[in-house]
Design a protein around this motif. Sequence first.
Motif, PDB file in Angstrom:
ATOM      1  N   ASP A 171       0.840  -1.229   0.130  1.00  0.00           N
ATOM      2  CA  ASP A 171       0.027   0.036   0.078  1.00  0.00           C
ATOM      3  C   ASP A 171       0.904   1.174   0.093  1.00  0.00           C
ATOM      4  N   PRO A 172       1.021   1.965  -1.101  1.00  0.00           N
ATOM      5  CA  PRO A 172       1.847   3.059  -1.185  1.00  0.00           C
ATOM      6  C   PRO A 172       1.649   4.265  -0.319  1.00  0.00           C
ATOM      7  N   ASN A 173       0.321   4.234   0.391  1.00  0.00           N
ATOM      8  CA  ASN A 173      -0.347   5.486   1.146  1.00  0.00           C
ATOM      9  C   ASN A 173       0.324   5.206   2.726  1.00  0.00           C
ATOM     10  N   THR A 174       0.327   3.636   3.176  1.00  0.00           N
ATOM     11  CA  THR A 174       0.715   3.678   4.202  1.00  0.00           C
ATOM     12  C   THR A 174       1.958   2.749   4.527  1.00  0.00           C
ATOM     13  N   GLN A 175       2.536   2.547   3.406  1.00  0.00           N
ATOM     14  CA  GLN A 175       3.994   1.695   3.380  1.00  0.00           C
ATOM     15  C   GLN A 175       3.792   0.421   4.035  1.00  0.00           C
ATOM     16  N   GLU A 176       2.733  -0.290   3.808  1.00  0.00           N
ATOM     17  CA  GLU A 176       2.403  -1.655   4.500  1.00  0.00           C
ATOM     18  C   GLU A 176       2.427  -2.604   3.398  1.00  0.00           C
ATOM     19  N   ASN A 177       3.051  -3.771   4.026  1.00  0.00           N
ATOM     20  CA  ASN A 177       2.964  -4.994   3.008  1.00  0.00           C
ATOM     21  C   ASN A 177       1.716  -5.635   3.345  1.00  0.00           C
ATOM     22  N   LEU A 178       0.991  -6.145   2.194  1.00  0.00           N
ATOM     23  CA  LEU A 178      -0.403  -6.686   2.313  1.00  0.00           C
ATOM     24  C   LEU A 178      -0.465  -7.791   1.525  1.00  0.00           C
ATOM     25  N   VAL A 184      -7.036  -5.117  -2.195  1.00  0.00           N
ATOM     26  CA  VAL A 184      -8.307  -5.000  -3.185  1.00  0.00           C
ATOM     27  C   VAL A 184      -9.436  -4.524  -2.075  1.00  0.00           C
ATOM     28  N   GLU A 185      -9.535  -4.750  -0.864  1.00  0.00           N
ATOM     29  CA  GLU A 185     -10.345  -4.446  -0.026  1.00  0.00           C
ATOM     30  C   GLU A 185     -10.168  -2.917   0.325  1.00  0.00           C
ATOM     31  N   ARG A 186      -9.140  -2.279   0.009  1.00  0.00           N
ATOM     32  CA  ARG A 186      -8.745  -1.040   0.390  1.00  0.00           C
ATOM     33  C   ARG A 186      -9.066  -0.017  -0.776  1.00  0.00           C
ATOM     34  N   CYS A 187      -9.555  -0.593  -2.050  1.00  0.00           N
ATOM     35  CA  CYS A 187      -9.630   0.035  -3.297  1.00  0.00           C
ATOM     36  C   CYS A 187     -11.159   0.596  -3.126  1.00  0.00           C
ATOM     37  N   PHE A 206      -6.582  12.916   3.734  1.00  0.00           N
ATOM     38  CA  PHE A 206      -7.121  11.776   4.516  1.00  0.00           C
ATOM     39  C   PHE A 206      -7.281  10.744   3.640  1.00  0.00           C
ATOM     40  N   TYR A 207      -6.858   9.633   4.104  1.00  0.00           N
ATOM     41  CA  TYR A 207      -6.995   8.027   3.459  1.00  0.00           C
ATOM     42  C   TYR A 207      -7.876   7.375   4.185  1.00  0.00           C
ATOM     43  N   PHE A 208      -9.016   7.095   3.423  1.00  0.00           N
ATOM     44  CA  PHE A 208     -10.160   6.213   4.147  1.00  0.00           C
ATOM     45  C   PHE A 208      -9.616   4.765   3.785  1.00  0.00           C
ATOM     46  N   PHE A 209      -9.439   3.925   4.583  1.00  0.00           N
ATOM     47  CA  PHE A 209      -9.387   2.460   4.709  1.00  0.00           C
ATOM     48  C   PHE A 209      -9.977   1.746   5.788  1.00  0.00           C
ATOM     49  N   ILE A 210     -10.491   0.584   5.795  1.00  0.00           N
ATOM     50  CA  ILE A 210     -10.983  -0.076   7.093  1.00  0.00           C
ATOM     51  C   ILE A 210      -9.748  -0.879   7.507  1.00  0.00           C
ATOM     52  N   ASP A 211      -9.419  -0.665   8.962  1.00  0.00           N
ATOM     53  CA  ASP A 211      -8.351  -1.318   9.543  1.00  0.00           C
ATOM     54  C   ASP A 211      -8.674  -2.890   9.643  1.00  0.00           C
ATOM     55  N   GLU A 212      -7.726  -3.633   9.897  1.00  0.00           N
ATOM     56  CA  GLU A 212      -8.099  -5.056  10.244  1.00  0.00           C
ATOM     57  C   GLU A 212      -8.847  -5.449  11.440  1.00  0.00           C
ATOM     58  N   GLN A 213      -8.785  -4.695  12.576  1.00  0.00           N
ATOM     59  CA  GLN A 213      -9.511  -5.050  13.699  1.00  0.00           C
ATOM     60  C   GLN A 213     -11.140  -4.576  13.492  1.00  0.00           C
ATOM     61  N   GLU A 249     -19.850   6.433  -0.639  1.00  0.00           N
ATOM     62  CA  GLU A 249     -20.019   7.588   0.007  1.00  0.00           C
ATOM     63  C   GLU A 249     -20.686   7.109   1.549  1.00  0.00           C
ATOM     64  N   ARG A 250     -21.684   6.367   1.335  1.00  0.00           N
ATOM     65  CA  ARG A 250     -22.587   5.750   2.442  1.00  0.00           C
ATOM     66  C   ARG A 250     -21.462   5.018   3.255  1.00  0.00           C
ATOM     67  N   ARG A 251     -20.854   3.910   2.526  1.00  0.00           N
ATOM     68  CA  ARG A 251     -19.873   2.903   3.436  1.00  0.00           C
ATOM     69  C   ARG A 251     -19.121   3.746   3.798  1.00  0.00           C
ATOM     70  N   ARG A 252     -18.447   4.775   3.813  1.00  0.00           N
ATOM     71  CA  ARG A 252     -17.264   5.586   4.146  1.00  0.00           C
ATOM     72  C   ARG A 252     -17.976   6.181   5.739  1.00  0.00           C
ATOM     73  N   GLU A 253     -19.174   6.646   5.281  1.00  0.00           N
ATOM     74  CA  GLU A 253     -19.973   7.418   6.588  1.00  0.00           C
ATOM     75  C   GLU A 253     -20.400   6.570   7.561  1.00  0.00           C
ATOM     76  N   LEU A 254     -20.611   5.332   7.251  1.00  0.00           N
ATOM     77  CA  LEU A 254     -21.273   4.388   8.134  1.00  0.00           C
ATOM     78  C   LEU A 254     -20.116   4.015   9.145  1.00  0.00           C
ATOM     79  N   VAL A 255     -19.104   3.539   8.390  1.00  0.00           N
ATOM     80  CA  VAL A 255     -17.952   3.113   9.099  1.00  0.00           C
ATOM     81  C   VAL A 255     -17.352   3.975  10.086  1.00  0.00           C
ATOM     82  N   GLN A 256     -17.056   5.412   9.542  1.00  0.00           N
ATOM     83  CA  GLN A 256     -16.590   6.312  10.599  1.00  0.00           C
ATOM     84  C   GLN A 256     -17.631   6.505  11.774  1.00  0.00           C
TER      85      GLN A 256
END
Length: 364
Positions: A171-178, A184-187, A206-213, A249-256
């Motif tokens: 992930d070029p945004n977080t520098q994580e190996n995935l 794909v799930e962060r796309c 701001f970079y929105f993605f759903i963390d593993e937890q 947009e709705r997905r992001r809103e609900l997760v936040q």
Amino acid sequence: MDSVRKYLEGTNSIAGVYVQSTKQTMSIYEAKSKGLLTPGTSLVLLEAQAATGFVIDPVKNKKLSVEESAAQGLVGNEWKNKLLSAERAVTGYKDPYTGNTISLFQALKKDLIVKDHGIRLLEAQIATGGIIDPVYSHRVPVEVAYQRGYFDEEMNQILDDPDDDTKGFFDPNTQENLTYLQLVERCVRDPDTGLSLLVIVKKGEFYFFIDEQTKTILKAMTTTKAGGKFQGQKVSLWDLLYSKYITEERRRELVQQFKSGAITIERFMEIILTIIQQKTTTTTTTTSSMITCTPPPETKSEKTTITTTTTETSFHGIRKNVTASELLDSKIIDKKLYEDLNTGKVTVNQVSEMDSVRKYLEGN
């Protein structure tokens, strides 16, 4: 129906990038050329595309072979040979001892390809719908892959419990190996084409993605009350959240809202179920109206029947046609559906549109 499309088409591979600051979509190679992705990250993403079916032009929404993509400038000639090598995960490798066409996994076991490279391509295939059978040109369910020697328990363990050595994507945004699936799930999904796009953010954005937890919590929350394509199934909140019924947009809103504590997990599920119910009710009503208002003419119906009868036993696979009997042997369709095809009760087009079939037929 969902069970058929799954094997013919697969879920999307990462088709390109979405530049958040400019709202621009571009190909992987163009992103590399503009310095948005490193050459290494770009190459593994393109290899994953080639190994799951086709190289993708996300701007024109086209899927091309490696030869075609190089000829059209979608990828540079300097990477053509490497991508042709990755494409053999779809078309098959030649066994130097027997001359037979063998699968990616079999080539890996025979040391015909480097282990890390092979695992990365295999993981991309599984993440996008299933292992590809190069002989019959479609994906196969896991149990069939075991039977045909395209997979084994040892490899399953490696992919089931990945460590940093087997996380072959970045992930070029977080520098994580995935893993590929995690990336794909962060796309984000392009609303017009449905293609998965890797978001690129500038420093400070701001970079929105759903963390593993959070992902684990959403996957653990299940229901049998969902409508639409999930009717009568036990399904997780995660799968519902990433279904076609929920906008980006709705997905992001609900997760936040959930992560901030504004809504509970139970309320989260209620909201999602309500959205799906509203959308499926609207769709059903619209479809019913259309059927009532526009019955097909008698002559057109006869012509359609004649056309489908000639093509019923053959489906369009990833790179070549696939027979209905092969789909039956691969457990992609059952005997009843096979018989319905042969007697004309259902058409090739109808079966191809089933989610459970498309996943296995079309690749990425």
